[in-house]
Write a protein that holds these residues in place. Structure first.
Motif, short mmCIF file in Angstrom:
data_model
loop_
_atom_site.label_atom_id
_atom_site.label_comp_id
_atom_site.label_asym_id
_atom_site.label_seq_id
_atom_site.Cartn_x
_atom_site.Cartn_y
_atom_site.Cartn_z
N ALA A 46 0.85 -1.19 0.00
CA ALA A 46 0.00 0.00 0.00
C ALA A 46 0.89 1.24 0.00
N ALA A 47 0.32 2.34 -0.44
CA ALA A 47 1.04 3.62 -0.44
C ALA A 47 0.02 4.72 -0.19
N GLN A 48 0.37 5.66 0.67
CA GLN A 48 -0.56 6.74 1.00
C GLN A 48 0.16 8.07 1.04
N TRP A 49 -0.58 9.10 0.67
CA TRP A 49 -0.06 10.46 0.67
C TRP A 49 -1.11 11.41 1.21
N PHE A 50 -0.63 12.47 1.86
CA PHE A 50 -1.52 13.59 2.14
C PHE A 50 -1.60 14.44 0.89
N VAL A 51 -2.77 14.94 0.60
CA VAL A 51 -2.97 15.96 -0.43
C VAL A 51 -2.82 17.29 0.29
N LEU A 60 -5.13 18.87 2.85
CA LEU A 60 -6.48 18.97 2.30
C LEU A 60 -7.20 17.63 2.35
N GLY A 61 -6.42 16.55 2.34
CA GLY A 61 -7.02 15.22 2.33
C GLY A 61 -5.96 14.15 2.18
N ARG A 62 -6.39 12.98 1.73
CA ARG A 62 -5.50 11.83 1.61
C ARG A 62 -5.86 11.03 0.37
N MET A 63 -4.85 10.49 -0.28
CA MET A 63 -5.00 9.55 -1.40
C MET A 63 -4.20 8.30 -1.05
N ALA A 64 -4.71 7.14 -1.46
CA ALA A 64 -4.03 5.91 -1.12
C ALA A 64 -4.18 4.88 -2.23
N LEU A 65 -3.14 4.13 -2.44
CA LEU A 65 -3.20 2.90 -3.23
C LEU A 65 -3.24 1.78 -2.20
N ARG A 66 -4.36 1.06 -2.18
CA ARG A 66 -4.54 -0.01 -1.19
C ARG A 66 -4.58 -1.35 -1.91
N ASP A 67 -4.34 -2.40 -1.15
CA ASP A 67 -4.40 -3.76 -1.70
C ASP A 67 -3.60 -3.87 -3.00
N MET A 68 -2.42 -3.25 -3.00
CA MET A 68 -1.59 -3.27 -4.21
C MET A 68 -1.09 -4.67 -4.50
N GLY A 78 -8.15 4.66 -2.41
CA GLY A 78 -8.99 5.23 -1.35
C GLY A 78 -8.64 6.69 -1.18
N TYR A 79 -9.63 7.47 -0.75
CA TYR A 79 -9.36 8.90 -0.53
C TYR A 79 -10.38 9.48 0.43
N TRP A 80 -9.98 10.59 1.03
CA TRP A 80 -10.89 11.43 1.79
C TRP A 80 -10.39 12.86 1.71
N VAL A 81 -11.31 13.78 1.96
CA VAL A 81 -11.00 15.21 1.90
C VAL A 81 -11.49 15.85 3.20
N LEU A 82 -10.69 16.73 3.74
CA LEU A 82 -11.06 17.45 4.96
C LEU A 82 -12.21 18.41 4.67
N PRO A 83 -13.04 18.68 5.67
CA PRO A 83 -14.22 19.53 5.44
C PRO A 83 -13.92 20.87 4.78
N ALA A 84 -12.85 21.54 5.18
CA ALA A 84 -12.54 22.87 4.63
C ALA A 84 -12.15 22.81 3.16
N ALA A 85 -11.77 21.64 2.66
CA ALA A 85 -11.32 21.53 1.26
C ALA A 85 -12.40 20.97 0.34
N ARG A 86 -13.53 20.58 0.88
CA ARG A 86 -14.58 19.98 0.05
C ARG A 86 -15.18 21.00 -0.90
#
Length: 158
Positions: A46-51, A60-68, A78-86
């Motif tokens: 897996a690999a993950q980064w903050f946006v 601002l959020g997170r992006m991930a490569l999961r189950d690689m 997978g990803y999520w975004v913080l409320p202020a960045a939506r």
């Protein structure tokens, strides 16, 4: 702010918590999660980064490569975004950037899966060029029960 603090703070958002089976009740739990993500990098699973915002590096959020699976050239995103960045386009831009990098790096198939009830995540996938491939029925357990999941896919050279 530490990575663990950022993750912990993100999971205090009720919208983010609703769409994710994971919870993050304590800073210690967030620290353990960050260590797990580092292990994913070490094992190439897996690999993950903050946006972050270019101007100041604010998360601002997170992006991930999961189950690689590097042999098969597959990963789930997978990803999520913080409320202020939506609503600012951060998620589709980050997803498009991650996709371009992953396909150039040799991944063959990338999947985005989200609850069929999560219209915002569906819009992100579509804006980033991920067409809807199908629906996995009753395949993810959320806090309110089992959800059907949309599957959006990008395939190298397709």
């Amino acid at each position: 702010m530490s990575d663990a603090q950022t993750v912990h703070d993100a999971f205090q958002d009720p919208v983010l918590r609703y769409w994710h089976a994971r919870s993050m009740e304590s800073l210690d739990e967030a620290r353990a999660w960050v260590e797990t993500t580092r292990e994913g990098w070490r094992t190439e699973a897996a690999a993950q980064w903050f946006v972050t915002r270019a101007a100041d590096g604010a998360p601002l959020g997170r992006m991930a490569l999961r189950d690689m699976d590097l042999l098969e050239g597959f990963a789930e995103i997978g990803y999520w975004v913080l409320p202020a960045a939506r609503g600012q386009g951060a998620a589709p831009r980050a997803l498009a950037t991650l996709t371009e990098w992953a396909l150039d790096a040799g991944f063959h198939r990338l999947e985005v899966r989200h609850s069929t009830r999560n219209e915002a995540s569906c819009r992100v996938a579509l804006k980033a060029g991920y067409p809807l491939e199908g629906t996995r029925r009753s395949s993810a357990l959320h806090t309110d029960g089992w959800h059907d999941m949309h599957v959006h896919v990008r395939i190298q050279n397709a």
